[in-house]
Motif scaffolding. Structure first.
Motif, PDB file in Angstrom:
ATOM      1  N   SER A  26      -6.828   4.554   0.450  1.00  0.00           N
ATOM      2  CA  SER A  26      -5.931   3.433   0.740  1.00  0.00           C
ATOM      3  C   SER A  26      -4.738   3.875   1.582  1.00  0.00           C
ATOM      4  N   SER A  60      -3.102  -2.708   2.121  1.00  0.00           N
ATOM      5  CA  SER A  60      -3.566  -3.302   0.858  1.00  0.00           C
ATOM      6  C   SER A  60      -4.204  -4.679   1.030  1.00  0.00           C
ATOM      7  N   LEU A  80      -7.724  -3.989   2.174  1.00  0.00           N
ATOM      8  CA  LEU A  80      -8.563  -3.155   1.310  1.00  0.00           C
ATOM      9  C   LEU A  80      -8.843  -3.784  -0.046  1.00  0.00           C
ATOM     10  N   TYR A  81      -7.909  -4.603  -0.530  1.00  0.00           N
ATOM     11  CA  TYR A  81      -8.049  -5.205  -1.860  1.00  0.00           C
ATOM     12  C   TYR A  81      -8.136  -6.723  -1.703  1.00  0.00           C
ATOM     13  N   SER A 126      -2.147   1.598  -6.901  1.00  0.00           N
ATOM     14  CA  SER A 126      -2.134   1.765  -5.436  1.00  0.00           C
ATOM     15  C   SER A 126      -1.013   0.940  -4.800  1.00  0.00           C
TER      16      SER A 126
END
Length: 325
Positions: free
Chosen positions: A162, A101, A104-105, A72
């Motif tokens: 994403s 990112s 989300l991560y 990703s």
């Protein structure tokens, strides 16, 4: 008399400064790499290659595109975050890898804000909300009524979670006050095929992907999640004009470098990038496929733009409790 330690330190600092200035003055004296953390397809990759080609001419050194997809966007992004801060390794920056990112991560092993710096934003990629000709609606409000009349039977195509298109779809569910079923696809092309076949009834898509089907009459544009109407679709209303709370759902594409890259080197890269982006040919080519080419921004303007984007998408991700690890 021996020089003091302080004198040695001053001499070393002066020497380092002179060396850095000499290195910057000669920049670039060898090829530059542009890392694209996406597969070699689609408008993002096309724009990256146009930037690389044009900047190569301006800098009199090749700018070589290297696609490092995977994770990703994490693989390619991390490689630039860890590269030497000398201007010879660039990153194709988007709000996917630079804004979304980090929200989300939670287990990224690099820090976007501390290890990378966006030095220019070339263009925005607007989105459009589309349906197929088999769905008996002609605008967004009618689609909302249709979805409410067919509970649990309306699907929306997703390009993964994403990206801006997915987050805009979640916002749309809230605004329309409907529940739709997500149907995941591996890319825009299969998602479009799914909507055309009526396996999914709605898609929030990058305009450049859907535009040929809209122009051919195979897809119906319902609204644009944008602050204003799009030049490519002047008759299609914004979300606000359709009667819903406004939201601005665009991707953007630019360039980033490792943090602490010398300011003189960044200035050289920015001048080359600006020359390419401001050229009539570049603007014409990308405006024709639905992109919005942006004027060059100062460092303060870039940071303000990024902070607005972080707030916009961070609020949405927290509201919907979206996490991908």
């Amino acid at each position: 008399m021996k020089p003091s330690k302080a004198a040695w330190r001053r001499a070393l600092c002066v020497g380092a400064l002179l060396w850095a200035q000499a290195a910057s003055a000669a920049f670039p004296d060898r090829p530059i790499k542009l890392i694209v953390p996406y597969a070699p397809a689609g408008v993002t990759d096309t724009l990256a290659r146009a930037l690389a080609e044009g900047m190569g001419r301006e800098l009199a050194q090749p700018v070589i595109v290297e696609n490092r997809a995977g994770g990703s966007t994490q693989i390619g992004t991390r490689s630039v975050a860890r590269a030497a801060a000398d201007g010879y390794t660039l990153l194709l920056a988007t709000n996917g890898n630079m804004v979304l990112s980090p929200f989300l991560y939670k287990n990224l092993n690099y820090d976007v804000k501390r290890e990378l710096e966006v030095i220019g934003i070339a263009a925005e990629l607007p989105t459009v909300i589309v349906t197929n000709t088999q769905v008996p609606v002609s605008d967004l409000r009618q689609f909302g009524a249709y979805a409410k009349a067919h509970p649990d039977k309306v699907n929306y195509a997703s390009l993964g979670q994403s990206n801006v298109a997915f987050l805009a779809s979640k916002m749309l569910e809230t605004e329309l006050d409907v529940r739709m079923t997500e149907v995941p696809y591996k890319g825009s092309s299969p998602a479009l095929a799914g909507v055309l076949a009526n396996d999914a009834q709605l898609l929030v898509d990058i305009l450049s992907s859907s535009l040929p089907f809209i122009r051919a009459g195979k897809l119906k544009p319902l609204a644009v999640p944008n602050n204003e109407r799009l030049e490519a679709l002047p008759d299609v209303p914004t979300i606000a004009e359709a009667g819903y709370a406004p939201f601005h759902a665009v991707s953007w594409v630019g360039l980033a470098v490792p943090k602490n890259t010398p300011r003189e080197v960044i200035a050289v890269l920015q001048r080359a990038m600006a020359s390419v982006v401001e050229s009539p040919q570049f603007r014409q080519n990308f405006t024709a496929v639905g992109l919005t080419v942006l004027a060059p921004k100062t460092a303060a303007q870039i940071e303000s733009y990024l902070e607005a984007d972080r707030k916009r998408w961070g609020d949405i991700i927290r509201r919907h409790n979206i996490a991908l690890d």
